[in-house]
Design a protein around this motif. Structure first.
Motif, PDB file in Angstrom:
ATOM      1  N   GLU A 179      93.428  29.675  36.032  1.00  0.00           N
ATOM      2  CA  GLU A 179      94.670  29.220  35.387  1.00  0.00           C
ATOM      3  C   GLU A 179      94.576  27.758  34.968  1.00  0.00           C
ATOM      4  N   ALA A 180      93.956  26.952  35.835  1.00  0.00           N
ATOM      5  CA  ALA A 180      93.812  25.528  35.501  1.00  0.00           C
ATOM      6  C   ALA A 180      92.916  25.345  34.276  1.00  0.00           C
ATOM      7  N   ALA A 181      91.859  26.158  34.198  1.00  0.00           N
ATOM      8  CA  ALA A 181      90.943  26.046  33.050  1.00  0.00           C
ATOM      9  C   ALA A 181      91.642  26.485  31.759  1.00  0.00           C
ATOM     10  N   VAL A 182      92.447  27.547  31.850  1.00  0.00           N
ATOM     11  CA  VAL A 182      93.188  28.013  30.674  1.00  0.00           C
ATOM     12  C   VAL A 182      94.162  26.923  30.215  1.00  0.00           C
ATOM     13  N   GLU A 183      94.796  26.299  31.184  1.00  0.00           N
ATOM     14  CA  GLU A 183      95.734  25.207  30.887  1.00  0.00           C
ATOM     15  C   GLU A 183      95.020  24.050  30.186  1.00  0.00           C
ATOM     16  N   GLN A 184      93.834  23.732  30.697  1.00  0.00           N
ATOM     17  CA  GLN A 184      93.058  22.642  30.109  1.00  0.00           C
ATOM     18  C   GLN A 184      92.647  22.961  28.662  1.00  0.00           C
ATOM     19  N   ALA A 185      92.367  24.232  28.403  1.00  0.00           N
ATOM     20  CA  ALA A 185      91.982  24.627  27.039  1.00  0.00           C
ATOM     21  C   ALA A 185      93.165  24.529  26.078  1.00  0.00           C
ATOM     22  N   GLY A 186      94.365  24.659  26.618  1.00  0.00           N
ATOM     23  CA  GLY A 186      95.572  24.528  25.799  1.00  0.00           C
ATOM     24  C   GLY A 186      95.567  25.510  24.650  1.00  0.00           C
ATOM     25  N   ASP A 187      95.888  25.004  23.439  1.00  0.00           N
ATOM     26  CA  ASP A 187      95.953  25.932  22.301  1.00  0.00           C
ATOM     27  C   ASP A 187      94.607  26.085  21.595  1.00  0.00           C
ATOM     28  N   ASP A 188      93.521  25.693  22.316  1.00  0.00           N
ATOM     29  CA  ASP A 188      92.185  25.802  21.718  1.00  0.00           C
ATOM     30  C   ASP A 188      91.340  26.861  22.434  1.00  0.00           C
ATOM     31  N   LEU A 189      91.991  27.773  23.160  1.00  0.00           N
ATOM     32  CA  LEU A 189      91.237  28.760  23.958  1.00  0.00           C
ATOM     33  C   LEU A 189      90.718  29.907  23.073  1.00  0.00           C
ATOM     34  N   ALA A 190      89.385  30.027  23.013  1.00  0.00           N
ATOM     35  CA  ALA A 190      88.778  31.127  22.252  1.00  0.00           C
ATOM     36  C   ALA A 190      88.455  32.312  23.155  1.00  0.00           C
ATOM     37  N   ALA A 191      87.913  32.034  24.368  1.00  0.00           N
ATOM     38  CA  ALA A 191      87.434  33.148  25.193  1.00  0.00           C
ATOM     39  C   ALA A 191      87.301  32.772  26.658  1.00  0.00           C
ATOM     40  N   VAL A 192      87.444  33.783  27.496  1.00  0.00           N
ATOM     41  CA  VAL A 192      87.052  33.700  28.908  1.00  0.00           C
ATOM     42  C   VAL A 192      85.876  34.655  29.060  1.00  0.00           C
ATOM     43  N   VAL A 193      84.767  34.132  29.583  1.00  0.00           N
ATOM     44  CA  VAL A 193      83.561  34.946  29.776  1.00  0.00           C
ATOM     45  C   VAL A 193      83.360  35.182  31.268  1.00  0.00           C
ATOM     46  N   VAL A 194      83.229  36.444  31.649  1.00  0.00           N
ATOM     47  CA  VAL A 194      82.997  36.771  33.066  1.00  0.00           C
ATOM     48  C   VAL A 194      81.847  37.762  33.190  1.00  0.00           C
ATOM     49  N   THR A 195      81.023  37.584  34.196  1.00  0.00           N
ATOM     50  CA  THR A 195      80.036  38.614  34.513  1.00  0.00           C
ATOM     51  C   THR A 195      80.764  39.789  35.172  1.00  0.00           C
ATOM     52  N   ALA A 196      80.121  40.958  35.169  1.00  0.00           N
ATOM     53  CA  ALA A 196      80.755  42.179  35.689  1.00  0.00           C
ATOM     54  C   ALA A 196      81.175  42.002  37.143  1.00  0.00           C
ATOM     55  N   PHE A 197      80.325  41.356  37.909  1.00  0.00           N
ATOM     56  CA  PHE A 197      80.693  40.907  39.256  1.00  0.00           C
ATOM     57  C   PHE A 197      79.931  39.618  39.489  1.00  0.00           C
ATOM     58  N   ARG A 198      80.218  38.958  40.614  1.00  0.00           N
ATOM     59  CA  ARG A 198      79.517  37.684  40.826  1.00  0.00           C
ATOM     60  C   ARG A 198      78.122  37.978  41.362  1.00  0.00           C
ATOM     61  N   HIS A 199      77.115  37.688  40.535  1.00  0.00           N
ATOM     62  CA  HIS A 199      75.739  37.961  40.959  1.00  0.00           C
ATOM     63  C   HIS A 199      74.872  36.730  40.723  1.00  0.00           C
ATOM     64  N   ASP A 200      75.407  35.576  41.081  1.00  0.00           N
ATOM     65  CA  ASP A 200      74.675  34.318  40.902  1.00  0.00           C
ATOM     66  C   ASP A 200      73.466  34.281  41.839  1.00  0.00           C
ATOM     67  N   ILE A 201      72.442  33.551  41.420  1.00  0.00           N
ATOM     68  CA  ILE A 201      71.233  33.465  42.237  1.00  0.00           C
ATOM     69  C   ILE A 201      71.517  32.759  43.568  1.00  0.00           C
ATOM     70  N   ALA A 202      70.832  33.223  44.614  1.00  0.00           N
ATOM     71  CA  ALA A 202      70.812  32.547  45.915  1.00  0.00           C
ATOM     72  C   ALA A 202      72.174  32.447  46.583  1.00  0.00           C
ATOM     73  N   ARG A 203      73.064  33.391  46.327  1.00  0.00           N
ATOM     74  CA  ARG A 203      74.316  33.423  47.083  1.00  0.00           C
ATOM     75  C   ARG A 203      74.798  34.869  47.188  1.00  0.00           C
ATOM     76  N   ASP A 204      75.682  35.100  48.137  1.00  0.00           N
ATOM     77  CA  ASP A 204      76.183  36.456  48.325  1.00  0.00           C
ATOM     78  C   ASP A 204      76.843  36.945  47.041  1.00  0.00           C
ATOM     79  N   GLN A 205      76.645  38.222  46.746  1.00  0.00           N
ATOM     80  CA  GLN A 205      77.312  38.802  45.574  1.00  0.00           C
ATOM     81  C   GLN A 205      78.780  39.068  45.943  1.00  0.00           C
ATOM     82  N   GLU A 206      79.624  39.094  44.920  1.00  0.00           N
ATOM     83  CA  GLU A 206      81.060  39.327  45.137  1.00  0.00           C
ATOM     84  C   GLU A 206      81.579  40.224  44.035  1.00  0.00           C
ATOM     85  N   LEU A 207      82.243  41.281  44.403  1.00  0.00           N
ATOM     86  CA  LEU A 207      82.900  42.091  43.387  1.00  0.00           C
ATOM     87  C   LEU A 207      84.140  41.351  42.913  1.00  0.00           C
TER      88      LEU A 207
END
Ligand code: PMP
Length: 407
Positions: A179-207
């Motif tokens: 929400e804070a990031a969306v607020e910061q983008a204001g009226d210039d928000l083009a997209a929110v990009v999300v991976t299917a689940f959290r699968h970052d390297i070297a950390r626990d995965q999270e659905l």
């Protein structure tokens, strides 16, 4: 035993003609010294290195191998098309057939376009989102991987601040930070990009939590911005309709690649009618994006995934691996964190900030014929039988013994 090995000799030759000996995520300098860099062949769920050592493969080419190497139906379809033609002055009939299949299979899709790599697909999604909204800001989760070009590569070498000027970061699964990031983008928000689940390297995965997914949808809908699901890694391994379909949340744009053609080079984006005109206007292309062989392979791959119990078999193999690894760890007095979907295993040891246990485990298991990764999520295929998993678990037992020694 590696002295004078073919792998070692190839690495020496590579070191003088390839910067650093190897580039990117497949450089085995990030793994233990026992890991081979070069492979001779693959079949089913097995790979053979250039010194002839055979491994049960738990990485599946980092995702593309989903049905097993040399899958009969996929190879037959690819061979049929290869005899007709591959890269021509335009695509074959298979392009339309594949686009129809994607639109039928992926729940949110009104249309599809094809590329080669996951990075092509994620980048095209972002470009289409900007074209369709006339806005600039793109929100991405800290630590998520979306590819290897300046807007998203994890290395800042060669990247300018301007390349990243319109990115805003949030934390995956953290509604307040989104929400804070969306607020910061204001009226210039083009997209929110999300991976299917959290699968970052070297950390626990999270659905993703249902609340996070729903909020991402609400915020993008309210702003008339694009919700982009980067399904490059997870796509077609969890749900053929799209990885967020079980959550009841449909994106505007999705990026697929890796498993879509069982190892043939292909990526795809799917989108809704809201972004059809933008997708028509942007200029995205590549010399090899129209190759018909990979498209024929993708049609056979998706049909096979749909018509067989392939996804269920990956889950069974994953359950067997997960419970076997837990038992082996317990036997050797170690404790593991195994997270995310069982078919995309992430195995991390407790109290292992420097990955000493993980590296000891992987190196010993490798010597016993199983190819694990110490820090990255792994992948199972429909070719992994219970017997293959049991062989991997035998190797894992030696791995756990080695990890216990360094604990
Ligand atoms: N997005 C995700 C989630 C990925 O896992 C990857 C590849 N690891 C990419 C994008 C980039 O794909 P590629 O390497 O094929 O360009």
């Amino acid at each position: 035993s590696l002295i004078n090995s073919k792998d070692k000799l190839l690495r020496e030759r590579a070191a003088s003609v390839i910067p650093g000996g190897m580039w990117g995520h497949m450089a085995t300098r990030y793994l233990g010294p026992a890991y081979p860099q070069f492979f001779e062949r693959a079949d089913g769920c097995r790979v053979w290195d250039v010194d002839g050592r055979e491994y049960i493969d738990l990485m599946c080419s980092w995702g593309p191998n989903i049905l097993g190497h040399h899958h009969q139906a996929v190879e037959a379809a690819a061979e049929r098309q290869r005899r007709l033609g591959d890269a021509m002055n335009g695509p074959g009939e298979v392009l339309v057939e594949l686009a129809e299949l994607l639109v039928k299979t992926v729940a949110h899709a009104d249309w599809a376009m094809l590329q080669k790599n996951g990075t092509d697909a994620t980048t095209a999604c972002v470009t289409i989102a900007r074209a369709g909204t006339g806005r600039r800001k793109v929100l991405v989760a800290r630590g998520s991987y979306h590819g290897a070009v300046p807007w998203c590569t994890p290395s800042l070498a060669g990247v300018t601040a301007e390349d990243r000027a319109h990115l805003i970061h949030f934390d995956y699964n953290d509604i307040a930070s989104l929400e804070a990031a969306v607020e910061q983008a204001g009226d210039d928000l083009a997209a929110v990009v999300v991976t299917a689940f959290r699968h970052d390297i070297a950390r626990d995965q999270e659905l993703p939590t249902a609340g996070f997914a729903r909020r991402a949808r609400e915020l993008t809908t309210a702003a008339d911005a694009a919700l982009i699901v980067d399904d490059v890694r997870a796509g077609f391994r969890i749900d053929l309709a799209g990885s967020w379909e079980p959550l009841g949340v449909r994106p505007d744009l999705s990026a697929f690649s890796k498993a879509i053609a069982n190892g043939y080079p292909l990526a795809a984006i799917t989108g809704t009618d809201r972004f059809r005109e933008a997708a028509t206007k942007v200029y995205v292309t590549g010399s090899f994006w129209y190759g018909a062989v990979a498209m024929a392979a993708a049609i056979a791959t998706i049909n096979t995934l749909r018509d067989t119990d392939a996804i269920a078999r990956m889950t069974q193999a994953g359950d067997r691996l997960r419970s076997g690894l837990d038992a082996a760890a317990k036997k050797h007095g170690l404790s593991l964190r195994q997270t995310g979907p069982v078919s995309m295993p992430m195995v991390l040891f407790d109290d292992d900030a420097e990955f000493k246990l993980a590296n000891a485990f992987c190196s010993a298991a490798l010597r016993e014929g199983a190819y694990f990764h110490p820090r990255h999520n792994m992948f199972l295929s429909a070719a992994h039988t219970a017997k293959d998993i049991d062989l991997a678990l035998q190797a894992a037992d030696a791995g756990m013994a080695a990890a216990a020694q360094v604990a």
